[in-house]
Design an enzyme around this catalytic site. Structure first.
Site, PDB file in Angstrom:
ATOM      1  N   HIS A 102     -23.469  25.455   6.272  1.00 30.41           N
ATOM      2  CA  HIS A 102     -23.955  25.993   5.068  1.00 30.41           C
ATOM      3  C   HIS A 102     -23.718  25.224   4.010  1.00 30.41           C
ATOM      4  O   HIS A 102     -22.618  24.663   3.754  1.00 30.41           O
ATOM      5  CB  HIS A 102     -23.611  27.380   4.777  1.00 30.41           C
ATOM      6  CG  HIS A 102     -23.978  28.439   6.030  1.00 30.41           C
ATOM      7  ND1 HIS A 102     -24.676  29.288   6.047  1.00 30.41           N
ATOM      8  CD2 HIS A 102     -23.215  28.398   6.977  1.00 30.41           C
ATOM      9  CE1 HIS A 102     -24.789  30.092   6.859  1.00 30.41           C
ATOM     10  NE2 HIS A 102     -23.983  29.554   7.931  1.00 30.41           N
ATOM     11  N   HIS A 154     -24.659  24.363  12.457  1.00 32.69           N
ATOM     12  CA  HIS A 154     -25.174  24.467  11.337  1.00 32.69           C
ATOM     13  C   HIS A 154     -24.095  24.448  10.297  1.00 32.69           C
ATOM     14  O   HIS A 154     -23.113  25.302  10.288  1.00 32.69           O
ATOM     15  CB  HIS A 154     -26.431  25.542  10.875  1.00 32.69           C
ATOM     16  CG  HIS A 154     -25.967  26.894  11.022  1.00 32.69           C
ATOM     17  ND1 HIS A 154     -25.766  27.288  12.424  1.00 32.69           N
ATOM     18  CD2 HIS A 154     -25.167  27.953  10.570  1.00 32.69           C
ATOM     19  CE1 HIS A 154     -25.320  28.519  12.488  1.00 32.69           C
ATOM     20  NE2 HIS A 154     -25.057  28.849  11.336  1.00 32.69           N
ATOM     21  N   GLY A 172     -18.864  35.576  11.884  1.00 35.34           N
ATOM     22  CA  GLY A 172     -20.351  35.979  11.482  1.00 35.34           C
ATOM     23  C   GLY A 172     -21.286  35.047  12.104  1.00 35.34           C
ATOM     24  O   GLY A 172     -22.365  35.215  11.517  1.00 35.34           O
TER      25      GLY A 172
HETATM   26  P1  AMP Z   1     -24.556  32.018  10.626  1.00 33.97           P
HETATM   27  O1  AMP Z   1     -24.396  33.164  10.125  1.00 33.97           O
HETATM   28  O2  AMP Z   1     -23.541  30.929  10.071  1.00 33.97           O
HETATM   29  O3  AMP Z   1     -24.685  31.920  12.060  1.00 33.97           O
HETATM   30  O4  AMP Z   1     -25.685  31.445   9.716  1.00 33.97           O
HETATM   31  C1  AMP Z   1     -27.258  31.617  10.139  1.00 33.97           C
HETATM   32  C2  AMP Z   1     -28.013  31.445   9.017  1.00 33.97           C
HETATM   33  O5  AMP Z   1     -29.289  31.186   9.418  1.00 33.97           O
HETATM   34  C3  AMP Z   1     -28.111  32.674   8.278  1.00 33.97           C
HETATM   35  O6  AMP Z   1     -27.510  32.338   6.769  1.00 33.97           O
HETATM   36  C4  AMP Z   1     -29.431  33.119   8.150  1.00 33.97           C
HETATM   37  O7  AMP Z   1     -30.142  33.466   7.012  1.00 33.97           O
HETATM   38  C5  AMP Z   1     -30.025  31.841   8.504  1.00 33.97           C
HETATM   39  N1  AMP Z   1     -31.324  31.774   9.207  1.00 33.97           N
HETATM   40  C6  AMP Z   1     -31.707  32.537  10.270  1.00 33.97           C
HETATM   41  N2  AMP Z   1     -33.014  32.469  10.465  1.00 33.97           N
HETATM   42  C7  AMP Z   1     -33.559  31.634   9.559  1.00 33.97           C
HETATM   43  C8  AMP Z   1     -34.990  30.958   9.376  1.00 33.97           C
HETATM   44  N3  AMP Z   1     -35.885  31.283  10.062  1.00 33.97           N
HETATM   45  N4  AMP Z   1     -34.911  29.846   8.081  1.00 33.97           N
HETATM   46  C9  AMP Z   1     -33.823  29.670   7.643  1.00 33.97           C
HETATM   47  N5  AMP Z   1     -32.694  30.207   7.688  1.00 33.97           N
HETATM   48  C10 AMP Z   1     -32.483  31.353   8.750  1.00 33.97           C
END
Ligand code: AMP
Length: 114
Positions: free
Chosen positions: A102, A100, A93
């Protein structure tokens, strides 16, 4: 190469609630939280994803993990617990091509993850 959304956050080109920053990493609240506390910690150097990290990234990734634990403690999760998650690729996902971690906490987590 165009900047990732996380590079734009680091550069203060788009807003975010930054909770920690140093020379190597930046941590900010996820815009779509999946737990009462949901923070992302990212390297300032844009490694695309964990499976593409290089030996030269070892210091940065080690630092990122140690700081993830410190940020979790700073956010009050040390006693109750928290989960650290890296999503690599489609099946996991992954949606932002900038490595990053989480940091999720503040509620009981299910296992196995969905
Ligand atoms: P992933 O699915 O592991 O790639 O996680 C990407 C994360 O980035 C998701 O949980 C999104 O909600 C978060 N995200 C996307 N854009 C932003 C933003 N501008 N500020 C903070 N979080 C973000």
């Amino acid at each position: 190469m165009s900047k990732t959304i996380f590079e734009k956050i680091i550069a203060r080109e788009i807003p975010a609630q930054i909770v920690y920053e140093d020379e190597l990493v930046c941590a900010f609240r996820d815009v779509n939280p999946q737990a009462p506390t949901h923070v992302l910690i990212v390297p300032k150097q844009p490694i695309p994803r964990i499976g593409e990290a290089q030996p030269a990234d070892e210091k940065t990734i080690g630092h990122l993990l140690l700081k993830a634990a410190e940020v979790a403690a700073q956010l009050g999760l040390q006693q109750t617990g928290y989960r650290l998650v890296f999503n690599h690729g489609r099946d996991a996902g992954e949606s932002v091509p900038h490595l990053h971690c989480h940091i999720l906490g503040g509620r009981k987590m299910a296992w196995p993850p969905g």
